[in-house]
Motif scaffolding. Structure first.
Motif, PDB file in Angstrom:
ATOM      1  N   ASN A   1       0.860  -1.182   0.000  1.00 15.71           N
ATOM      2  CA  ASN A   1       0.000   0.000   0.000  1.00 15.71           C
ATOM      3  C   ASN A   1       0.902   1.240   0.000  1.00 15.71           C
ATOM      4  N   LYS A   2       1.221   1.693  -1.186  1.00  9.26           N
ATOM      5  CA  LYS A   2       2.190   2.777  -1.334  1.00  9.26           C
ATOM      6  C   LYS A   2       1.669   4.096  -0.774  1.00  9.26           C
ATOM      7  N   LYS A   3       0.356   4.285  -0.839  1.00  6.87           N
ATOM      8  CA  LYS A   3      -0.206   5.541  -0.347  1.00  6.87           C
ATOM      9  C   LYS A   3       0.019   5.690   1.156  1.00  6.87           C
ATOM     10  N   ILE A   4      -0.262   4.628   1.914  1.00  9.06           N
ATOM     11  CA  ILE A   4      -0.084   4.696   3.364  1.00  9.06           C
ATOM     12  C   ILE A   4       1.385   4.896   3.715  1.00  9.06           C
ATOM     13  N   GLU A   5       2.263   4.179   3.023  1.00 13.51           N
ATOM     14  CA  GLU A   5       3.696   4.305   3.297  1.00 13.51           C
ATOM     15  C   GLU A   5       4.176   5.723   2.998  1.00 13.51           C
ATOM     16  N   LEU A   6       3.658   6.296   1.904  1.00 18.53           N
ATOM     17  CA  LEU A   6       4.031   7.662   1.548  1.00 18.53           C
ATOM     18  C   LEU A   6       3.503   8.653   2.575  1.00 18.53           C
ATOM     19  N   GLU A   7       2.277   8.447   3.037  1.00 21.27           N
ATOM     20  CA  GLU A   7       1.699   9.353   4.039  1.00 21.27           C
ATOM     21  C   GLU A   7       2.480   9.301   5.348  1.00 21.27           C
ATOM     22  N   MET A   8       2.931   8.125   5.739  1.00 21.22           N
ATOM     23  CA  MET A   8       3.729   8.017   6.959  1.00 21.22           C
ATOM     24  C   MET A   8       5.074   8.720   6.800  1.00 21.22           C
ATOM     25  N   THR A   9       5.621   8.652   5.589  1.00 19.91           N
ATOM     26  CA  THR A   9       6.866   9.380   5.322  1.00 19.91           C
ATOM     27  C   THR A   9       6.642  10.882   5.431  1.00 19.91           C
ATOM     28  N   LEU A  10       5.521  11.353   4.895  1.00 16.99           N
ATOM     29  CA  LEU A  10       5.211  12.781   4.978  1.00 16.99           C
ATOM     30  C   LEU A  10       4.974  13.208   6.424  1.00 16.99           C
ATOM     31  N   PHE A  11       4.398  12.323   7.232  1.00 20.56           N
ATOM     32  CA  PHE A  11       4.216  12.647   8.645  1.00 20.56           C
ATOM     33  C   PHE A  11       5.570  12.856   9.320  1.00 20.56           C
TER      34      PHE A  11
END
Length: 517
Positions: free
Chosen positions: A343-353
């Motif tokens: 799930n690339k979206k969740i992983e990307l969102e956690m990176t942005l956090f």
């Protein structure tokens, strides 16, 4: 039949080859002086001209009317090699012809003289794909080839080519073609083909090609189908989308607004933008901001197109160098996780956090006992050249205050008793030493930090790490203001022995209870 641009505009003489000026003159001189080697090895990344130069060299050594090392392209030999009908020049794909039997066929053919040309030329593409047996079969022929045979091996991974093969070839390393050279070539093609182009579009194509002129021509071929090459068209076709999202994400990080960052990613879902490339492109964006902030002559060093330079220059006032280094470090570290994630979206969102929280101690790369980082102020004074991504309640532009690094404030006095700063010191130490210290008694008394232990093993560990303990002195002095030496005190022998006996008895009792259950 339509011919692709990368085939139509493939160089036919040495002088037309772009970006390999360190190789072309040497090959031309060898041909002009008739000092041709029996084996060549062309190494380099894809699309840099390895196979193209191999074909030009094959034409040049067989040309009936060479011109200063260049083939004439008018004689029967040159024409037949160009159209692929010359039986004396063979191009072999080692990816699909990598067995011993394929090389044995070549060895048998080399015994016969050329049918129409002066030399038989074997161009072996992707040579690193040959099997070990195939390399061994080729070795003898490569070492003592007939005078009428030339081998040209091309590879993208020369490290996989055996040393025995390397030592028998003239090796040439092909460089990635500079972006400005690619742009110049693309401009020449557009002018000749009648394409209308934007300079920014050609710059983007050159950057996306990663030094491969063939890839650049392929992208241009796609984008020019409508007769014009614009930045938006290139962005849409290549799937990178509008780069405005990079400005939105950078602004969200500057304001530490995770909500804004998530909304920017949500807006990308309706486009052709691949989420796998967001972290990589954002890393390049912050890299450009860092370059602008630290370099005077930054104009020729940026990866972003000139249209974004003003925005990048504005962002350089919103971040400190340390902040940018932390952001780039997180993006580089998390990029692989995003690519591999289901799930690339969740992983990307956690990176942005993490990016939006980088000023928090939990995500600061430097140790908390040495520096603390202040968060940017939410109310910065109005400036005329403030970037347009944020406004205050009066609808005036404002810029997040640049993060500042400040040394920790020392307390004026440390009272006797348990030191409050001690957990911070333990967190900065090696886990094994930290565990030993956690089992010890620690107290401040009369301006001294006293570490007492009842365990002989712990006492031994602390004694053997006196160099590390001396570093604790500096950490303690920096955090608590204590200036006296740290002492490791051993409890009296009777007390130590008594405690050790008690511990042993308790251990045996616990073990017996466990066995009885």
């Amino acid at each position: 039949m339509y011919q692709a641009l990368y085939r139509k505009w493939r160089p036919q003489i040495f002088d037309e080859v772009s970006g390999q000026e360190h190789i072309v003159p040497l090959l031309k001189k060898e041909v002009a002086d008739n000092k041709i080697s029996h084996a060549y090895l062309f190494c380099g990344t894809r699309g840099t001209g390895k196979t193209t130069l191999a074909k030009i060299l094959a034409k040049a050594v067989n040309c009936e009317n060479p011109n200063n090392g260049n083939p004439c392209n008018e004689c029967e030999s040159c024409k037949s090699i160009t159209n692929g009908s010359n039986i004396d020049v063979a191009e072999i794909d080692a990816a699909s012809n990598n067995g011993v039997d394929n090389i044995r066929e070549i060895r048998e053919e080399t015994q016969y003289t050329p049918a129409r040309s002066k030399y038989k030329v074997y161009i072996i593409d992707e040579a690193h794909m040959l099997s070990t047996g195939a390399f061994n079969a080729l070795l003898k022929t490569l070492e003592e080839p007939p005078e009428h045979v030339i081998f040209i091996l091309a590879t993208t991974e020369f490290a996989k080519v055996p040393a025995t093969i390397l030592s028998r070839c003239q090796r040439f390393d092909f460089h990635r073609i500079p972006n400005e050279v690619i742009e110049k070539r693309l401009k020449q093609v557009c002018d000749s083909e009648g394409f209308k182009e934007d300079h920014e579009a050609l710059t983007l194509i050159a950057r996306l090609s990663d030094g491969a002129l063939r890839d650049a021509l392929s992208i241009l071929d796609q984008c020019a189908s409508g007769g014009s090459v614009t930045y938006k068209r290139v962005a849409d076709i290549t799937g990178i989308g509008d780069r405005g999202y990079l400005k939105d994400l950078a602004a969200a990080v500057a304001k530490e607004s995770f909500e804004d960052a998530v909304q920017a990613i949500a807006a990308l879902e309706g486009t052709s933008k691949s989420l796998e490339t967001v972290a990589d492109e954002l890393s390049s964006y912050f890299r450009d901001i860092l370059i602008v902030k630290t370099c005077n002559a930054w104009q020729g060093l940026l990866l972003s197109p000139p249209a974004e330079w003003d925005t990048i220059r504005s962002f350089s006032e919103c971040f400190s160098v340390q902040h940018l280094l932390s952001l780039i470090n997180i993006l580089q570290r998390e990029n692989d996780n995003i690519i591999k994630s289901a799930n690339k979206k969740i992983e990307l969102e956690m990176t942005l956090f993490k990016l939006c929280s980088v000023l928090n101690k939990a995500f600061v790369e430097t140790k908390p006992e040495t520096v603390t980082v202040a968060k940017p102020s939410k109310k910065a004074p109005h400036t005329d050249d403030a970037p347009p991504w944020d406004t205050d309640s009066n609808n005036e532009k404002r810029v997040p205050e640049s993060p500042k690094v400040e040394t920790a404030v020392k307390p004026t006095m440390i009272k006797d008793g348990d030191p409050e700063f001690w957990p911070e010191v333990l967190a900065s130490l090696h886990p094994s030493l930290s565990a030993s210290l956690k089992r010890s008694n620690v107290a401040v008394k009369d301006g001294k930090l006293i570490i007492a232990t009842f365990s002989p093993l712990t006492y031994k560990t602390l004694s053997e790490n006196r160099a590390t303990i001396s570093e604790i002195q500096e950490k303690v002095a920096g955090i608590s203001g204590l200036k006296l030496e740290i002492e490791v005190k051993k409890i009296d022998e009777a007390g130590e022995k008594s405690t050790a006996d008690d511990n042993r008895k308790q251990f045996l009792k616990n073990a017996q209870n466990f066995m009885n259950k």
